[in-house]
Design an enzyme around this catalytic site. Structure first.
Site, PDB file in Angstrom:
ATOM      1  N   ASP A 121       0.258  -0.696   2.789  1.00  8.18           N
ATOM      2  CA  ASP A 121      -0.570   0.502   2.922  1.00  8.18           C
ATOM      3  C   ASP A 121      -0.066   1.566   1.949  1.00  8.18           C
ATOM      4  O   ASP A 121       1.109   1.960   1.991  1.00  8.18           O
ATOM      5  CB  ASP A 121      -0.492   1.027   4.364  1.00  8.18           C
ATOM      6  CG  ASP A 121      -1.560   2.076   4.657  1.00  8.18           C
ATOM      7  OD1 ASP A 121      -2.230   2.526   3.712  1.00  8.18           O
ATOM      8  OD2 ASP A 121      -1.718   2.449   5.835  1.00  8.18           O
TER       9      ASP A 121
ATOM     10  N   ASP B  50      -7.067   1.283   0.488  1.00  9.98           N
ATOM     11  CA  ASP B  50      -5.627   1.478   0.354  1.00  9.98           C
ATOM     12  C   ASP B  50      -4.797   0.525   1.222  1.00  9.98           C
ATOM     13  O   ASP B  50      -3.601   0.740   1.398  1.00  9.98           O
ATOM     14  CB  ASP B  50      -5.253   2.927   0.689  1.00  9.98           C
ATOM     15  CG  ASP B  50      -5.725   3.347   2.082  1.00  9.98           C
ATOM     16  OD1 ASP B  50      -6.367   2.529   2.759  1.00  9.98           O
ATOM     17  OD2 ASP B  50      -5.453   4.503   2.476  1.00  9.98           O
ATOM     18  N   GLU B  51      -5.424  -0.513   1.753  1.00 11.30           N
ATOM     19  CA  GLU B  51      -4.716  -1.450   2.625  1.00 11.30           C
ATOM     20  C   GLU B  51      -4.965  -2.897   2.214  1.00 11.30           C
ATOM     21  O   GLU B  51      -6.082  -3.257   1.861  1.00 11.30           O
ATOM     22  CB  GLU B  51      -5.184  -1.308   4.073  1.00 11.30           C
ATOM     23  CG  GLU B  51      -4.625  -0.144   4.839  1.00 11.30           C
ATOM     24  CD  GLU B  51      -5.069  -0.222   6.289  1.00 11.30           C
ATOM     25  OE1 GLU B  51      -4.319  -0.787   7.116  1.00 11.30           O
ATOM     26  OE2 GLU B  51      -6.168   0.258   6.611  1.00 11.30           O
TER      27      GLU B  51
END
Length: 392
Positions: A9, A103-104
């Site tokens: 993350d 974003d993961e």
């Protein structure tokens, strides 16, 4: 073979990207999002979070809580660019990757411990991402997706955490039930009313009790609380596109009809994106004329599932593509380059009222069916009465 699952993350991703371009934002409370009084916070720095600010909060409220915060408008295209950079680095060396959002990422590195050692390998990958992109990133490593995701949260900011096989329950036990994926406000309130605040207390309950209280969702939460999760890491290219077409009963150049049809198709497809927790970055418009000539036009956008943004792009494509007054037989819209992602709205452009309205509409559609709630402009026109007037 025992699984090894990594969850990565990017820490305060939007803020971190902005700080790469403007070092003056480092160590300052930063809010990313709409700049108007009715704007919404898309992301905020850890410095702002100390004041109680969080994403999806009305910007006006956030500024009351943190008056010295610096507001940055936000740039979807810029963030998508950096997200792609990170994804390319990960995919270059990882057997199976699932892009869960902008974003993961989830990584299945099962079997790689024979050659590298999964913990060392993941540490080296994290350092490479930081070195090549300049972005801070955290990760968790365990035997499944749930524990790895929770471990990442515990490792933040810019940290790493390894939960050894067999220690999952002990790791989870002292944590708040809020840490469990799927536990929202409603589930949290229900569990708190039952006297449950820590995951360890939930672990001591029986699965059938949770099922009696919360249905099948309760069993899923109980399994996650006990560190049990056999869900697979699924490559994000699993579904490549989704589309919708309309063939008119009579060829038409009725601009009002064409506009309502396009908005209706966007409304349907964007809801499907959000329901499946997906985003698109490529929109294609298709027009087939009465002589069967077919033309298409495509535009690239930052990953989104916002009705508002997609409608604007589709109408711009139509204006660009339809350059002659010829009867139209068919129009269609296609979303491609799909990834998993959780953006419910375009937080850079939508107001807090629009965010709340769309989320409420989605909840109603998910519960009762999309056919029972639609935008007024998408509703079919009432039948004509005698004399040519529409029935009330």
């Amino acid at each position: 073979m025992e699984r090894n699952i990594v969850h990565c993350d990017l820490d305060t991703f939007f803020v971190s990207v902005e700080r790469l371009l403007n070092v003056g934002l480092v160590d300052k409370p930063v809010l990313i999002g709409g700049t108007s009084d009715r704007g919404v916070v898309a992301s905020c720095s850890y410095e702002a979070r100390k004041y109680g600010v969080h994403s999806a909060m009305p910007m006006r409220l956030a500024l009351r809580m943190c008056p010295e915060a610096i507001i940055v408008r936000g740039d979807h295209d810029l963030y998508s660019h950096y997200s792609s950079m990170v994804t390319e680095i990960i995919e270059e060396v990882t057997p199976v990757v699932e892009k869960a959002s902008i974003d993961e990422h989830y990584l299945d590195v099962t079997g790689m411990d024979r050659f590298f050692g999964c913990w060392q390998w993941t540490q080296e990958l994290r350092q490479r991402i930081i070195k090549e992109t300049g972005l801070p990133i955290s990760f968790g490593l365990s035997v499944n997706k749930t524990v790895s995701k929770i471990a990442t949260g515990q490792a933040k900011p810019s940290g790493e955490l390894f939960v050894n096989s067999g220690t999952e329950k002990g790791f989870l036990a002292p944590l708040s039930i809020r840490k469990i994926p799927m536990v929202g406000e409603k589930s949290y309130t229900l569990l708190r009313n039952m006297g449950i605040s820590k995951i360890g207390t939930l672990q001591q309950m029986e699965a059938f009790t949770m099922k009696h209280v919360m249905g099948e969702n309760g069993v899923t939460i109980w399994r996650k609380a006990n560190g049990l999760d056999d869900s697979l890491v699924l490559p994000f290219r699993e579904q490549k596109s989704m589309s919708k077409e309309t063939t008119f009963q009579q060829d038409t150049i009725d601009m009002d009809l064409l506009r309502r049809t396009l908005i209706g198709m966007v409304d349907t497809l964007a809801f499907e994106l959000r329901k499946d927790q997906k985003l698109t970055s490529s929109i294609t418009l298709k027009i087939r004329y009465s002589n069967f000539d077919t033309h298409t036009q495509q535009v690239k956008v930052a990953f989104t599932n916002s009705d508002k943004l997609i409608t604007e792009k589709v109408m711009a494509l139509f204006k660009k593509l339809y350059s002659r007054r010829m009867l139209i037989r068919l129009i269609g819209i296609k979303f491609s380059n799909l990834i998993y992602g959780a953006y419910q709205t375009d937080l850079f452009n939508d107001s807090s009222d629009e965010v709340n309205l769309l989320q409420a509409m989605d909840k109603i559609r998910l519960r009762y069916g999309s056919q029972y709630l639609m935008k007024g402009i998408c509703a079919p026109e009432p039948p004509l009465r005698k004399g040519g007037d529409h029935a009330p």
